[in-house]
Scaffold this active site. Structure first.
Site, PDB file in Angstrom:
ATOM      1  N   CYS A 119       0.894  -1.052  -0.108  1.00 48.36           N
ATOM      2  CA  CYS A 119       0.115   0.084   0.105  1.00 48.36           C
ATOM      3  C   CYS A 119       0.801   1.268   0.144  1.00 48.36           C
ATOM      4  O   CYS A 119       1.629   1.597  -0.951  1.00 48.36           O
ATOM      5  CB  CYS A 119      -1.085   0.005   1.251  1.00 48.36           C
ATOM      6  SG  CYS A 119      -2.215   1.155   1.118  1.00 48.36           S
ATOM      7  N   HIS A 139      -3.933  -5.003   0.954  1.00 48.59           N
ATOM      8  CA  HIS A 139      -3.373  -5.237   2.355  1.00 48.59           C
ATOM      9  C   HIS A 139      -3.483  -7.100   2.397  1.00 48.59           C
ATOM     10  O   HIS A 139      -4.209  -7.510   3.301  1.00 48.59           O
ATOM     11  CB  HIS A 139      -4.155  -4.728   3.150  1.00 48.59           C
ATOM     12  CG  HIS A 139      -3.851  -3.208   3.284  1.00 48.59           C
ATOM     13  ND1 HIS A 139      -2.817  -2.520   3.974  1.00 48.59           N
ATOM     14  CD2 HIS A 139      -4.464  -2.082   2.650  1.00 48.59           C
ATOM     15  CE1 HIS A 139      -2.807  -1.227   3.998  1.00 48.59           C
ATOM     16  NE2 HIS A 139      -3.818  -1.079   3.150  1.00 48.59           N
ATOM     17  N   GLU A 150      -1.747  -8.518   4.629  1.00 48.70           N
ATOM     18  CA  GLU A 150      -1.386  -8.902   5.789  1.00 48.70           C
ATOM     19  C   GLU A 150      -2.566  -8.759   6.728  1.00 48.70           C
ATOM     20  O   GLU A 150      -2.813  -9.359   7.861  1.00 48.70           O
ATOM     21  CB  GLU A 150      -0.505  -7.560   6.677  1.00 48.70           C
ATOM     22  CG  GLU A 150      -1.130  -6.239   6.782  1.00 48.70           C
ATOM     23  CD  GLU A 150      -1.456  -5.360   5.730  1.00 48.70           C
ATOM     24  OE1 GLU A 150      -1.706  -4.437   6.073  1.00 48.70           O
ATOM     25  OE2 GLU A 150      -1.156  -5.833   4.661  1.00 48.70           O
TER      26      GLU A 150
END
Length: 239
Positions: A113, A217, A219
């Site tokens: 990002c 994202h 994660e």
């Protein structure tokens, strides 16, 4: 030995009740968990003087650049747009130094990002400071408050790229950004695009330079999505 993965940290500057008014150095837990699940040793790198970047990079095997604030347009020589949100120039400059030093030491970089956006800027590219300035904007790129496990749009993965080896050619992703890559840095190539034409993935044109980035994202979804965890597995163990 476990590979040591440096995660460039963020800083909570404004006082909150949660931390009794203290400033806090942090990184999202998803990065820590994903690196540990990939059998890596995560180390958070606190925002510091750019002069310390070489010492930090000396201590790690690979570098992750995480999300966070907007990037100061000073770095790509533009005045701030009225819709620019919070910036942290100290973080920008420190992470820029980390990038330069990691490239100098030939240590791999995974940029997520904001991290992908900063990588592009450091290498000579620029950003749309707000998607209202992007003439083809037609996709929901900021899905808040929708939870990250509910993907909001597709990305097309280009053939003959690193991401093409790791992901399906069309992939559903979450999306939490109002800035985006504008001019691509000369040493980078785009590896993924959103349906409205924004760059969603990058890698180096030079195959010997080990870096890649994604705009979404992984994660936030790695624990429920093995494909997103696979990005961390590859980065930690193979890249």
């Amino acid at each position: 030995m476990l590979p040591i993965i440096g995660i460039a940290g963020n800083q909570l500057i404004r006082a909150t009740d949660t931390f009794q008014g203290n400033q806090v150095t942090y990184t999202p837990q998803g990065f820590v968990n994903a690196v540990q699940q990939a059998d890596g040793l995560p180390i958070v790198l606190p925002i510091s003087s750019p002069k310390t970047a070489s010492a930090y990079i000396d201590q790690i095997d690979k570098l992750i650049l995480a999300g966070g604030q907007d990037i100061s347009p000073q770095l790509y020589h533009e005045p701030p747009h009225p819709k620019l949100l919070e910036t942290n120039l100290q973080r920008d400059l420190f992470e820029a130094a980390l990038i330069s030093e990691a490239l100098k030491q030939n240590k791999p970089i995974f940029a997520v990002c904001r991290g992908m956006q900063l990588l592009n800027v450091v290498l000579g590219g620029s950003l749309y400071q707000d998607l209202t300035t992007y003439p083809k904007w037609s996709v929901k790129h900021e899905q808040h408050p929708t939870a990250p496990q509910f993907a909001t749009h597709e990305v097309e993965i280009l053939p003959d790229t690193l991401l093409y080896q790791l992901l399906p050619d069309t992939y559903l992703v979450n999306s939490y950004h109002h800035q985006a890559l504008k001019e691509l840095a000369p040493s980078l190539k785009a590896t993924a695009f959103s349906p409205d034409g924004l760059v969603e993935g990058i890698e180096s044109l030079d195959k010997d330079v080990r870096l890649f980035g994604v705009q979404w994202h992984p994660e936030l979804t790695h624990s429920s999505n093995s494909t997103d965890q696979g990005l961390f597995d590859f980065f930690v163990q193979e890249f």
